[in-house]
Design a protein around this motif. Structure first.
Motif, PDB file in Angstrom:
ATOM      1  N   LEU A 158       0.826  -1.208   0.000  1.00  0.00           N
ATOM      2  CA  LEU A 158       0.000   0.000   0.000  1.00  0.00           C
ATOM      3  C   LEU A 158       0.855   1.251   0.000  1.00  0.00           C
ATOM      4  CD1 LEU A 158      -2.810  -1.013   2.541  1.00  0.00           C
ATOM      5  CD2 LEU A 158      -2.938  -0.946   0.040  1.00  0.00           C
ATOM      6  N   MET A 159       1.969   1.225   0.695  1.00  0.00           N
ATOM      7  CA  MET A 159       2.867   2.370   0.700  1.00  0.00           C
ATOM      8  C   MET A 159       3.449   2.593  -0.699  1.00  0.00           C
ATOM      9  SD  MET A 159       6.196   3.170   3.092  1.00  0.00           S
ATOM     10  CE  MET A 159       7.234   1.998   2.200  1.00  0.00           C
ATOM     11  N   GLY A 160       3.832   1.506  -1.376  1.00  0.00           N
ATOM     12  CA  GLY A 160       4.325   1.643  -2.744  1.00  0.00           C
ATOM     13  C   GLY A 160       3.267   2.165  -3.686  1.00  0.00           C
ATOM     14  N   PHE A 161       2.019   1.732  -3.473  1.00  0.00           N
ATOM     15  CA  PHE A 161       0.919   2.226  -4.301  1.00  0.00           C
ATOM     16  C   PHE A 161       0.714   3.721  -4.087  1.00  0.00           C
ATOM     17  CE2 PHE A 161      -3.698   2.744  -5.140  1.00  0.00           C
ATOM     18  CZ  PHE A 161      -3.694   2.400  -6.484  1.00  0.00           C
ATOM     19  N   SER A 162       0.811   4.170  -2.833  1.00  0.00           N
ATOM     20  CA  SER A 162       0.693   5.609  -2.545  1.00  0.00           C
ATOM     21  C   SER A 162       1.807   6.389  -3.218  1.00  0.00           C
ATOM     22  CB  SER A 162       0.725   5.845  -1.034  1.00  0.00           C
ATOM     23  OG  SER A 162      -0.384   5.255  -0.393  1.00  0.00           O
ATOM     24  N   LEU A 163       2.987   5.816  -3.232  1.00  0.00           N
ATOM     25  CA  LEU A 163       4.123   6.473  -3.876  1.00  0.00           C
ATOM     26  C   LEU A 163       3.892   6.613  -5.371  1.00  0.00           C
ATOM     27  CD1 LEU A 163       6.932   7.644  -3.283  1.00  0.00           C
ATOM     28  CD2 LEU A 163       7.886   5.384  -3.769  1.00  0.00           C
ATOM     29  N   LEU A 164       3.309   5.575  -5.995  1.00  0.00           N
ATOM     30  CA  LEU A 164       3.011   5.637  -7.421  1.00  0.00           C
ATOM     31  C   LEU A 164       1.967   6.703  -7.740  1.00  0.00           C
ATOM     32  CD1 LEU A 164       2.916   1.845  -8.399  1.00  0.00           C
ATOM     33  CD2 LEU A 164       4.689   3.520  -8.949  1.00  0.00           C
ATOM     34  N   LEU A 165       1.045   6.922  -6.794  1.00  0.00           N
ATOM     35  CA  LEU A 165       0.006   7.939  -6.993  1.00  0.00           C
ATOM     36  C   LEU A 165       0.512   9.343  -6.698  1.00  0.00           C
ATOM     37  CD1 LEU A 165      -3.125   6.185  -5.441  1.00  0.00           C
ATOM     38  CD2 LEU A 165      -2.536   6.406  -7.866  1.00  0.00           C
ATOM     39  N   GLY A 166       1.742   9.441  -6.250  1.00  0.00           N
ATOM     40  CA  GLY A 166       2.310  10.758  -5.965  1.00  0.00           C
ATOM     41  C   GLY A 166       2.020  11.274  -4.577  1.00  0.00           C
ATOM     42  N   ASN A 167       1.527  10.416  -3.687  1.00  0.00           N
ATOM     43  CA  ASN A 167       1.236  10.835  -2.318  1.00  0.00           C
ATOM     44  C   ASN A 167       2.485  10.707  -1.441  1.00  0.00           C
ATOM     45  OD1 ASN A 167      -1.479  11.199  -3.061  1.00  0.00           O
ATOM     46  ND2 ASN A 167      -1.959   9.061  -2.581  1.00  0.00           N
ATOM     47  N   SER A 168       2.474  11.423  -0.342  1.00  0.00           N
ATOM     48  CA  SER A 168       3.587  11.342   0.599  1.00  0.00           C
ATOM     49  C   SER A 168       3.517  10.014   1.347  1.00  0.00           C
ATOM     50  CB  SER A 168       3.530  12.505   1.589  1.00  0.00           C
ATOM     51  OG  SER A 168       4.507  12.348   2.594  1.00  0.00           O
ATOM     52  N   ILE A 169       4.680   9.377   1.503  1.00  0.00           N
ATOM     53  CA  ILE A 169       4.709   8.090   2.206  1.00  0.00           C
ATOM     54  C   ILE A 169       4.896   8.280   3.707  1.00  0.00           C
ATOM     55  CG2 ILE A 169       5.579   6.874   0.191  1.00  0.00           C
ATOM     56  CD1 ILE A 169       8.347   6.899   1.506  1.00  0.00           C
TER      57      ILE A 169
END
Length: 276
Positions: A158-169
Motif C-alpha cells: 500500500l505504501m508503494g501504491f501511494s508512492l506511485l500515486l504521488g502521495n507522501s509516504i
C-alpha cells in the motif's frame, strides 16, 4: 423491504467498526454539503492548546478528503480491516479494541506534531492493516490481480501504491510505525524471556464495553440452580404448621418425608423422622 435489509446489514456490523466508519462518512458528507470546512477539522496543536478546540483531536481522524478515488480507497480498506480485526482477534474483547484505538490515536497525535500532518485518518487505516497483517501471516493476498504476496507485506504494498500515486509516504510510515509499536508491546514482548504486558486495558473501558464475567464464587438462589427449585427443603421449612392429611394425626408433615434415614412407618407410604 429493501430498507429493512439495509438496516439489518448495517446493524450486523460490529459496534466499533460501525461507529467509526459512520463518523467518517458523515464528516465527509458534511464537508461536501459545505456545512463545515476542513479548516475546522484539521489537526493544529496551537488551536487545541490556546483556543481549546479539543475536537480537532478527534475530527482529524475522520476526514479522508473530498469524495473521490482516494476517499473510496481508504474507506474500503478502513471498513474491511477494522471489521476483520474486531470480528477476529478482538472478538468478544470490545474494550481491548477501543483501547487499541486510543493508544494508536495518542501515539499518532504525538508523532503528528513533529511531522506536520494535519489529517491522520489514512495513517490510522494503515495501522489497522498492519496489525491485522501481522496477526494473519499465512493469508495469501492479491492486489488488483497484479501481485500475490503474504499478508505481512500488505502495508508495504500500500505504501508503494501511494508512492506511485504521488502521495507522501510519511503517512504510511507513521501508520506502520504505530502499528508495529502496538503489535510488539501486545503480541511479541509479553512472550519473550523476561517480558511482560505493558498495555493493559483500563477497567473503566471493560466496564463500559465488555459483558461482565460470571463470578465463579456466585451461589445462585435455589430456583436458579440446575434442576429447579429445592422442593424438599421448602417443604421442610413450610410444613411445620401443617398436619399429615393421610393419617390425620396431630404431627408435622415434615416428619413424613421419604428417605433412607426415616423410620416408624405411619402406614401410608410415609416414614416418620425420628432424629428431630
Amino acid at each position: 423491504m429493501a430498507y429493512q435489509t439495509i438496516q439489518q446489514e448495517y446493524l450486523q456490523i460490529p459496534v466499533v467498526t460501525r461507529a467509526y466508519t459512520t463518523a467518517c462518512v458523515l464528516t465527509t458528507a458534511a464537508v461536501q454539503l459545505e456545512l463545515i470546512t476542513p479548516f475546522q477539522l484539521y489537526f493544529n496543536p496551537d488551536l487545541i492548546l490556546r483556543n481549546y478546540q479539543v475536537w480537532r483531536l478527534i475530527t482529524n481522524f475522520l476526514f479522508f478528503g473530498p469524495v473521490g478515488f482516494n476517499f473510496l480507497f481508504n474507506m474500503i480498506f478502513l471498513y474491511r480491516y477494522c471489521r476483520m480485526l474486531e470480528e477476529g482477534s478482538f472478538r468478544g474483547r470490545t474494550a481491548d479494541f477501543v483501547f487499541m484505538f486510543l493508544f494508536g490515536g495518542l501515539l499518532m497525535t504525538i508523532f503528528g506534531t513533529f511531522v506536520n500532518l494535519v489529517f491522520l485518518g489514512q495513517a490510522f487505516t494503515i495501522m489497522l492493516v498492519y496489525i491485522w497483517s501481522r496477526r494473519n501471516p499465512s493469508v495469501r493476498m492479491n492486489f488488483f490481480g497484479l501481485l500475490n504476496f503474504q499478508a505481512p507485506f500488505l502495508p508495504w504494498v500500500l505504501m508503494g501504491f501511494s508512492l506511485l500515486l504521488g502521495n507522501s509516504i510519511i503517512v504510511d510510515l507513521l501508520g506502520i510505525a504505530v502499528g508495529h509499536v502496538y503489535y510488539f508491546l501486545e503480541d511479541v514482548f509479553p512472550n519473550q524471556p523476561g517480558g511482560g504486558r505493558w498495555l493493559r486495558t483500563p477497567s473503566i473501558l471493560k466496564m463500559l464495553f465488555d459483558t461482565p464475567e460470571e463470578d465463579a464464587n456466585y451461589n445462585p438462589l435455589p430456583e436458579d440452580r440446575p434442576g429447579g427449585f429445592a422442593w424438599e427443603q421448602e417443604l421442610h421449612s413450610l410444613s411445620k404448621r401443617e398436619t399429615c392429611s393421610l393419617c390425620a394425626q396431630k404431627s408435622y408433615a415434615s416428619k413424613y418425608l421419604q428417605g433412607p434415614q426415616w423410620s416408624s412407618d405411619c402406614g401410608h407410604g410415609f416414614k416418620k423422622r425420628t432424629d428431630f
